[in-house]
Structure formats: structure tokens, C-alpha cells
Design an enzyme around this catalytic site. Structure first.
Site, PDB file in Angstrom:
ATOM      1  N   SER A  38       1.906  -9.825  -0.894  1.00 20.83           N
ATOM      2  CA  SER A  38       1.487  -8.420  -0.828  1.00 20.83           C
ATOM      3  C   SER A  38       1.640  -7.802   0.553  1.00 20.83           C
ATOM      4  O   SER A  38       1.787  -6.590   0.682  1.00 20.83           O
ATOM      5  CB  SER A  38       0.037  -8.286  -1.297  1.00 20.83           C
ATOM      6  OG  SER A  38      -0.807  -9.163  -0.578  1.00 20.83           O
ATOM      7  N   LYS A  84       0.804  -1.226   0.000  1.00 21.83           N
ATOM      8  CA  LYS A  84       0.000   0.000   0.000  1.00 21.83           C
ATOM      9  C   LYS A  84       0.840   1.279   0.000  1.00 21.83           C
ATOM     10  O   LYS A  84       0.460   2.279  -0.591  1.00 21.83           O
ATOM     11  CB  LYS A  84      -0.935   0.014   1.224  1.00 21.83           C
ATOM     12  CG  LYS A  84      -1.940  -1.127   1.269  1.00 21.83           C
ATOM     13  CD  LYS A  84      -3.075  -0.849   0.325  1.00 21.83           C
ATOM     14  CE  LYS A  84      -4.256  -1.785   0.398  1.00 21.83           C
ATOM     15  NZ  LYS A  84      -4.199  -3.059   1.033  1.00 21.83           N
ATOM     16  N   GLU A  94     -10.053   5.842   2.757  1.00 21.24           N
ATOM     17  CA  GLU A  94     -10.868   4.765   3.305  1.00 21.24           C
ATOM     18  C   GLU A  94      -9.921   3.628   3.659  1.00 21.24           C
ATOM     19  O   GLU A  94      -8.799   3.583   3.165  1.00 21.24           O
ATOM     20  CB  GLU A  94     -11.868   4.279   2.248  1.00 21.24           C
ATOM     21  CG  GLU A  94     -11.341   3.215   1.273  1.00 21.24           C
ATOM     22  CD  GLU A  94     -10.202   3.686   0.381  1.00 21.24           C
ATOM     23  OE1 GLU A  94     -10.067   4.913   0.189  1.00 21.24           O
ATOM     24  OE2 GLU A  94      -9.436   2.828  -0.118  1.00 21.24           O
TER      25      GLU A  94
HETATM   26  C1  LIG Z   1      -5.141  -4.161   0.799  1.00 21.17           C
HETATM   27  C2  LIG Z   1      -4.447  -5.444   0.637  1.00 21.17           C
HETATM   28  C3  LIG Z   1      -4.769  -6.321  -0.413  1.00 21.17           C
HETATM   29  C4  LIG Z   1      -5.913  -6.108  -1.339  1.00 21.17           C
HETATM   30  O1  LIG Z   1      -5.848  -4.965  -2.139  1.00 21.17           O
HETATM   31  P1  LIG Z   1      -5.431  -5.018  -3.663  1.00 21.17           P
HETATM   32  O2  LIG Z   1      -5.766  -3.647  -4.135  1.00 21.17           O
HETATM   33  O3  LIG Z   1      -6.259  -6.078  -4.319  1.00 21.17           O
HETATM   34  O4  LIG Z   1      -3.991  -5.319  -3.721  1.00 21.17           O
HETATM   35  C5  LIG Z   1      -4.003  -7.459  -0.561  1.00 21.17           C
HETATM   36  N1  LIG Z   1      -2.999  -7.754   0.291  1.00 21.17           N
HETATM   37  C6  LIG Z   1      -2.685  -6.951   1.320  1.00 21.17           C
HETATM   38  C7  LIG Z   1      -1.574  -7.334   2.216  1.00 21.17           C
HETATM   39  C8  LIG Z   1      -3.391  -5.770   1.532  1.00 21.17           C
HETATM   40  O5  LIG Z   1      -3.059  -4.986   2.558  1.00 21.17           O
END
Ligand SMILES: *Cc1c(COP(=O)(O)O)cnc(C)c1O
Length: 385
Positions: A370, A85, A107
């Protein structure tokens, strides 16, 4: 209302007239900054020294042995605030600063985007309100506290399912009344144009780095790139660099608990939702359905228009993993590699575990890790093993 199509038949700008001019200002500022050497140098400097880029590319040998081919992780979990993020919030908050905006809003679902926005607003001395579903506030207490530590105000949203979609609605509504002074930092590749294009731009650093790193390590590209999909920002972030390559791109949505789910691309229909045209979970009357996922970050009934486009053009394929499979993947990776994956990222790992027969020994898998799972430990504990 205008339609400004950016992703085949998807995307556009379906919002009240009052907000259209504000979106045009954002688009103009973004296009100017994207070309500006000073802006880009400052952003890369912060991505490096503040966020911790480049994130490592890690060959998970134990996992690879189980799957029968090489599996690499792109370690976005090691970045400051624990997920991808921050790539986007650094870019957008710098843009807001350039535009002379005084108040920032955002948000958040799991709280990861809220925290990533809060640290950057603290860094730049900007005031921040974060809209968050009351249910998510309950599920993600430590992230609420982190935002408050940075001086942000967390605004509970009690409408609807009290999760991410309601938080986006509340933020859009607040923004509508203050378009001149306020900047809305949207957390994924969703919403009206220019957000999908802009967030993709700030996140494509993930794939650009990974492509370079894997070519240096292996002398060839991966055969499969796999990522979880909520709104779709980490997925398009890692896919972007491989769009023109002979590489299979696989997005994994929230399969949920057998009753409710977040399978927007695999089971949704095309519709208009939160400012753009894309796949969306809706009932026969066109009412938005509530999504469900064990991971707050995938608990969203919409998806970025770029993914609708990649699905229709068959450039990427989309599938899902259930809550149970994600939970199992969380335990599996903790035990096998000593890495706690975010429950969101656990969906991508679960897909690979379930489909190991699909891969041959010569394949190279690249998985977007992620985020880190520290935020999910209490929730995982409450489910037992
Ligand atoms: C917010 C988040 C997601 C989902 O958001 P995307 O926009 O689909 O990437 C996925 N993994 C993590 C660790 C997140 O914090």
C-alpha cells in the site's frame, strides 16, 4: 438521524441532522460525476500522468523462494506521494471542485492522506486545512513539512489519544459549522454514507488493474489476496475486483504490542462510531478504546463497514500481525528485495512470513504494497534491529 444501509447491517449515516443534508449533496454530486464522461476522463488522465498509474505488478522472486510459491506485489508504493491514498484524494478533490467548494479539509494519521490531499489541492489551487493528532505530528515530521510546502495548514489535535480518531472528530466538528462552503476529504472507507461507498469506488482501480495484470502474466487468478487494514481502503481497493471470484481475501490488522492493538475486526464489537455502524474497539460501557500500532496509519479503533460485512458474510477473513512482526517484515523485505515497505504494508508481509506453511507450491499470492517505507525510516532506526 437516518439509517441508510449499504453493507448488509453495516454502514448508514449516524450524524447530526445538520450534516445529513450536506452528505446528501455529496452523494448526489458523486453519483452525477461517477457517470460523467468528462469527469472520468480527466480523473483517469491525472491518475496516469500525475499519480503514475497503472502501478506495476511485481513478482518478488526472492520472497517467493522463501515462501515456496509465487508472491506478487501490487506496487502502490511507487505512486506519487508514496501510497494508494492519492487515488482517493484526486477523485474527491475533483468532486469538491465540481461542487464549487472553496475550502477543503482533511484528517490524517501517518500524514500520507494529508500529503496526498495537499498535493492535489496545490494542483487545483484550493485552500486546505489538515487536522492531525499532536502525537502523529511528532512521529511524522517530514510529512507535516510536505503538507506545509504545498501551502496547507496543519492543525494539531490535542484531544484524546492525539491520533487519527481524534483528528477525524476534529475535522467532523469543523465541517459541521461550515457545511455550505467546505468539503471534507475523508481518507478511508469509514465515516457516514456516502464516504465508504465513494472511497471504495475511487480505490477499486487497485484491484481492477491487478486482476488484469495477473491474468496477463499467469493466465489465472491469484489464490490469495492479502492487504493490511486500518480503515480498510487499500484492502477493499484490491479486494473489490475479486469479490465474485474463487479467491481467498485476507485482511491483516494491527496486532500492536501485547497490551494495546488495532484488532477492530478480530476483537471489536459492533457499534456506532464516527457516523456509521461497524465493528469498533470499545470497552464494556461502550466507550471507544484507544488503538495502538507501530504504524500511525493502522492506529485506529474503527474499520470500514464493508469489512464488517465481508467478515460476517465470511467472504473475507481478518487476522493480525504484531508491531514486532511488522518491524521484522520491514527489515526482511529491505534485505531480500531492496524494497522498503510502509510499516502498514509490512503487516501484510508479516502475515505471509508467519503463515508460509499455509501455502502450497501452486498458490499465487497477491499482496497490496500500500505504501513505501521512507516515511518510517527514522522510526525503524529508533527500534534497532
Ligand atoms: C493510510 C495507509 C494505510 C491504512 O489505511 P487503509 O484505509 O486501511 O488502507 C495503509 N497503508 C498505507 C501505506 C497508508 O498510508
Amino acid at each position: 438521524m437516518k439509517l441508510r444501509t449499504k453493507f448488509g447491517a453495516f454502514g448508514g449515516i449516524y450524524i447530526p441532522e445538520m450534516m445529513v443534508a450536506a452528505m446528501e449533496d455529496v452523494e448526489k454530486a458523486f453519483i452525477r460525476c461517477r457517470k460523467d464522461r468528462n469527469f472520468n476522463n480527466k480523473l483517469s488522465g491525472l491518475l496516469r500522468d500525475y499519480a503514475g498509474r497503472p502501478s506495476p505488478l511485481y513478482l518478488a522472486e526472492n520472497f517467493s523462494r522463501d515462501i515456496g510459491c509465487k508472491v506478487y506485489f501490487k506496487r502502490e508504493d511507487l505512486l506519487h506521494t508514496g501510497a494508494h491514498k492519492i487515488n482517493n484524494t484526486l477523485g474527491q478533490v475533483m468532486l469538491a471542485k465540481q461542487m464549487g467548494k472553496k475550502e477543503i479539509i482533511a484528517e490524517t494519521g501517518a500524514g500520507q492522506h494529508g500529503v496526498a490531499t495537499a498535493v492535489v489541492c496545490a494542483l487545483f489551487g484550493l485552500s486546505l486545512k489538515v487536522f492531525m493528532g499532536a502525537k502523529d505530528i511528532e512521529r511524522q515530521k517530514p510529512n507535516v513539512y510536505r503538507m506545509q510546502l504545498c501551502g496547507a495548514e496543519v492543525v494539531p489535535v490535542t484531544a484524546g489519544s492525539q491520533t487519527l480518531k481524534d483528528a477525524v472528530n476534529a475535522a467532523l466538528r469543523y465541517f459541521l459549522g461550515r457545511v455550505d462552503t467546505c468539503y471534507y476529504v475523508l481518507g478511508s472507507v469509514v465515516g457516514p454514507h456516502p464516504y465508504p461507498m465513494m472511497v471504495q469506488h475511487f480505490q477499486k482501480v487497485i484491484g481492477n488493474e491487478a486482476r488484469r495484470q495477473i491474468l496477463a502474466r499467469e493466465g489465472r487468478l491469484p489464490t490469495h489476496v492479502i492487504a493490511c487494514v486500518g480503515g480498510g481502503s487499500n484492502a477493499i481497493g484490491i479486494f473489490d475486483a475479486f469479490l465474485r471470484d474463487k479467491v481467498r481475501l485476507i485482511g491483516v490488522e494491527a496486532g500492536g504490542n501485547g497490551k494495546k492493538h488495532g484488532k477492530t475486526l478480530s476483537q471489536g464489537e459492533v457499534g456506532i462510531f464516527q457516523g456509521s455502524k461497524s465493528y469498533v474497539l470499545q470497552n464494556k460501557d461502550g466507550q471507544i478504546e484507544e488503538a495502538h500500532s507501530i504504524s500511525a496509519g493502522l492506529d485506529y479503533p474503527g474499520v470500514g463497514p464493508v469489512h464488517s460485512f465481508l467478515k460476517e458474510s465470511k467472504r473475507a477473513m481478518y487476522t493480525s500481525a504484531t508491531d514486532k512482526e511488522a518491524l521484522h517484515a520491514f527489515h526482511y523485505l529491505s534485505r531480500k528485495e531492496g524494497i522498503f515497505p510502509a510499516l502498514e504494508s509490512s503487516h501484510a508481509i508479516a502475515f505471509v512470513l508467519r503463515n508460509r506453511k499455509m501455502f502450497s507450491s501452486n498458490d499465487i499470492l497477491l499482496i497490496s504494497l500500500s505504501g513505501r517505507g521512507d516515511k518510517d525510516i527514522n522510526q525503524v532506526l529508533s527500534f534497532g534491529k
